[in-house]
Scaffold this motif. Structure first.
Motif, PDB file in Angstrom:
ATOM      1  N   GLY A   1       0.795  -1.225   0.000  1.00 25.19           N
ATOM      2  CA  GLY A   1       0.000   0.000   0.000  1.00 25.19           C
ATOM      3  C   GLY A   1       0.824   1.270   0.000  1.00 25.19           C
TER       4      GLY A   1
ATOM      5  N   TYR B   1      -1.367  -4.546   5.285  1.00 30.37           N
ATOM      6  CA  TYR B   1      -1.581  -3.384   4.438  1.00 30.37           C
ATOM      7  C   TYR B   1      -1.210  -2.081   5.144  1.00 30.37           C
ATOM      8  CZ  TYR B   1      -3.708  -6.618   1.235  1.00 30.37           C
ATOM      9  OH  TYR B   1      -3.897  -7.670   0.386  1.00 30.37           O
TER      10      TYR B   1
ATOM     11  N   PRO C   1      -2.406   1.465   4.476  1.00 32.03           N
ATOM     12  CA  PRO C   1      -3.249   2.436   3.750  1.00 32.03           C
ATOM     13  C   PRO C   1      -2.762   3.862   3.952  1.00 32.03           C
ATOM     14  CG  PRO C   1      -4.331   1.699   5.755  1.00 32.03           C
ATOM     15  CD  PRO C   1      -3.109   0.846   5.604  1.00 32.03           C
TER      16      PRO C   1
ATOM     17  N   LYS D   1      -4.676   9.052   7.529  1.00 30.40           N
ATOM     18  CA  LYS D   1      -5.879   9.856   7.673  1.00 30.40           C
ATOM     19  C   LYS D   1      -5.599  11.023   8.626  1.00 30.40           C
ATOM     20  CE  LYS D   1      -8.915   5.839   7.064  1.00 30.40           C
ATOM     21  NZ  LYS D   1      -9.964   4.997   7.694  1.00 30.40           N
TER      22      LYS D   1
END
Length: 311
Positions: free
Chosen positions: A116, A200, A202, A205
């Motif tokens: 990722g 993973y 990602p 955020k």
């Protein structure tokens, strides 16, 4: 070999430079379009573009990787191999099938772990003691292609994402050169990834930048390291963001009101976490540059008992 190189940020620059030094022919360097950056939002080129132009290499900056004109141009370039390093775009099956020798990617983790977009951030934030780089044959699935080569790199206890990023970029460049030597000789392996071991990484955020003082000090410490230099972990002080870039663990078994400033000294200030405490040594107040906590305290005095935190 005749290459098309695809990359965008600083991480890809050492790889491009190493491949140039190794004597490969570049049909083109593909990178993302110029973007507005900084306070003035001035349109600036990606690092890979600047490096390619300085080396006299032809550059393409497609806004749409599926544009038929771009795809036809790419086909006419007739690359033997497409090399991808931190490009930031997904390649279609049409592109993957285009070069005679295939497409290879340099990824900043020991695949199949941390597939990722943010493998370095996630490894440091999770307190990993080891990471590395992987070269692989590209497949339509995210970072799931067969492995060619890997090289491990330890993560020292106090290392930041920025430090590991720079080291992996250099290690990865050397690994990529070796990988292309094996491909040119027809000796590059294809080692399938074990899907059962896949994890993973990602994209980050915005809410992950917030420091929650009720967490253990070690978790917060890893968060601070993992978000340094970008985007930075922060807490609130008097309703304003205070980014924290440097800290040290202290009093690992101490308990108390989470977020409470328990000591102010020459090096900085100590904050109580859920378990343990952190000596904050480097901060960035709103509108200012990163500075030692000691300098910050001269302009923004702090007293024990003050509570830091975000709702």
């Amino acid at each position: 070999m005749r290459l098309v190189f695809m990359g965008t940020p600083d991480f890809a620059v050492p790889s491009l430079q190493a491949l140039v030094a190794a004597g490969h022919e570049f049909a083109a360097v593909i990178t993302q379009p110029d973007r507005p950056r900084g306070r003035g939002k001035k349109l600036l080129p990606p690092p890979v573009k600047s490096t390619a132009l300085a080396a006299g290499l032809p550059v393409r900056q497609p806004s749409d990787m599926k544009d038929r004109e771009f795809l036809e141009d790419l086909r006419l370039l007739q690359p033997e191999l497409i090399v991808v390093v931190a490009f930031g775009r997904i390649l279609s099956r049409e592109i993957l099938d285009l070069p005679a020798r295939g497409c290879v990617n340099l990824h900043a983790s020991l695949l199949p772990r941390y597939r990722g977009a943010a493998p370095i951030h996630r490894a440091v934030m999770n307190g990993e003691v080891e990471t590395g780089v992987t070269t692989m044959w590209m497949a339509p699935q995210l970072d799931a292609g067969d492995i060619i080569l890997q090289e491990k790199l330890p993560i020292p206890p106090g290392a930041t994402t920025g430090e590991i990023h720079d080291r992996l970029a250099e290690v990865g460049a050397g690994l990529l050169v070796h990988t292309l030597e094996l491909i040119a000789a027809g000796r590059a392996p294809r080692l399938p990834q074990d899907e059962a071991l896949a994890t993973y990484a990602p994209p980050l955020k915005p809410e992950e930048e917030v420091i929650h003082w009720e967490q253990p000090a070690q978790v917060i410490y890893n968060q601070i390291r993992g978000l340094n230099p970008w985007p930075g972990a922060y807490t609130l002080r008097s309703g304003e963001r205070l980014k924290i870039y440097g800290a040290r663990l202290t009093d690992p078994s101490a308990i108390g009101r989470a977020g409470r400033v328990v000591e102010v000294g020459r090096e900085g200030f100590v904050v109580q976490a859920g378990t343990g405490r952190l000596l904050v040594t480097s901060v960035q107040p709103p509108g200012k540059k990163i500075m030692p906590a000691s300098a910050y305290l001269q302009g923004y005095p702090m007293v024990p008992g003050e509570i830091l935190g975000c709702v």
